[in-house]
Design a protein around this motif. Structure first.
Motif, PDB file in Angstrom:
ATOM      1  N   VAL A  40      -1.010  -8.585  20.145  1.00 40.67           N
ATOM      2  CA  VAL A  40      -1.503  -7.044  20.387  1.00 40.67           C
ATOM      3  C   VAL A  40      -1.050  -6.730  19.656  1.00 40.67           C
ATOM      4  N   ALA A  41       0.323  -5.366  19.614  1.00 45.49           N
ATOM      5  CA  ALA A  41       0.410  -5.074  18.306  1.00 45.49           C
ATOM      6  C   ALA A  41       2.022  -5.518  18.382  1.00 45.49           C
TER       7      ALA A  41
ATOM      8  N   THR B   9       3.517  -1.284  11.219  1.00 47.40           N
ATOM      9  CA  THR B   9       3.100  -2.283  12.400  1.00 47.40           C
ATOM     10  C   THR B   9       1.980  -2.551  12.210  1.00 47.40           C
ATOM     11  N   ASP B  10       1.540  -3.469  12.927  1.00 47.47           N
ATOM     12  CA  ASP B  10       0.384  -4.303  13.009  1.00 47.47           C
ATOM     13  C   ASP B  10      -0.424  -4.526  14.402  1.00 47.47           C
ATOM     14  N   TYR B  11      -1.593  -4.130  14.057  1.00 49.48           N
ATOM     15  CA  TYR B  11      -2.842  -4.652  15.625  1.00 49.48           C
ATOM     16  C   TYR B  11      -3.904  -5.136  15.777  1.00 49.48           C
TER      17      TYR B  11
ATOM     18  N   LYS C  39      -7.668  -2.126  17.494  1.00 54.09           N
ATOM     19  CA  LYS C  39      -7.225  -0.498  16.559  1.00 54.09           C
ATOM     20  C   LYS C  39      -7.358   0.289  16.491  1.00 54.09           C
TER      21      LYS C  39
ATOM     22  N   PHE D 147      -4.850   1.533  20.673  1.00 55.44           N
ATOM     23  CA  PHE D 147      -3.379   1.461  20.803  1.00 55.44           C
ATOM     24  C   PHE D 147      -2.510   1.786  19.678  1.00 55.44           C
ATOM     25  N   THR D 148      -1.702   2.526  19.667  1.00 54.67           N
ATOM     26  CA  THR D 148      -0.398   2.884  19.419  1.00 54.67           C
ATOM     27  C   THR D 148       0.976   2.431  19.271  1.00 54.67           C
ATOM     28  N   ILE D 149       1.673   2.093  18.362  1.00 51.98           N
ATOM     29  CA  ILE D 149       2.848   1.329  19.384  1.00 51.98           C
ATOM     30  C   ILE D 149       3.848   2.146  18.237  1.00 51.98           C
TER      31      ILE D 149
ATOM     32  N   LEU E 299       3.456   1.519  23.959  1.00 49.79           N
ATOM     33  CA  LEU E 299       2.265   0.809  23.425  1.00 49.79           C
ATOM     34  C   LEU E 299       1.882   2.268  24.660  1.00 49.79           C
TER      35      LEU E 299
ATOM     36  N   THR F  32       3.337 -11.428  14.336  1.00 44.07           N
ATOM     37  CA  THR F  32       1.912 -11.212  15.076  1.00 44.07           C
ATOM     38  C   THR F  32       1.975 -13.407  15.731  1.00 44.07           C
TER      39      THR F  32
END
Length: 125
Positions: free
Chosen positions: A48-49, A58-60, A65, A68-70, A81, A107
């Motif tokens: 997910v993230a 960060t990666d999503y 994308k 969501f925000t981690i 999250l 990931t």
């Protein structure tokens, strides 16, 4: 070693928001990159993230994308999250995970040795 406990899941309607938290105990939380993964019934666990040790990278997954925000607070040993505009296809058990990485994220679930017990997110249409 680090122990992880997720919270914040629940049942919401499509379009709603939830914030998941993952509290870490143990030593040197800031030494771990963190990730969120999810698994729906009958499906494989998916990325997910992820966020780097400092929070600077960060990666999503493409599917989340823009929604969501981690983030992380190393002073509180917690990763978050934030999930906005939830969709029924976001329904899954959500897990946080930790891995020692110095400068990047991962990931790949197989790279994470430490996992929480998960929290259920259900989005109704």
């Amino acid at each position: 070693q680090v122990q992880l406990v997720e919270s914040g899941g629940g049942l919401v309607q499509a379009g709603a928001s939830l914030r998941l938290s993952c509290a870490a105990s143990g030593r040197s939380f800031s030494g771990y990159a963190m990730g969120w993964f999810r698994q729906a019934p009958g499906k494989e666990r998916e990325f997910v993230a992820a966020i780097s040790r400092s929070g600077g990278t960060t990666d999503y997954a493409d599917s989340v994308k823009g929604r969501f925000t981690i983030s992380r607070d190393n002073a509180k040993n917690t990763v978050y999250l934030q999930m906005n505009n939830l969709k029924p296809e976001d329904t899954a058990f959500y897990y946080c995970a930790a891995v020692r990485l110095f400068f990047s994220t991962s990931t790949s679930a197989g790279e994470y040795p430490y996992w929480g017990q998960g929290t259920q997110v259900t989005v109704s249409s």
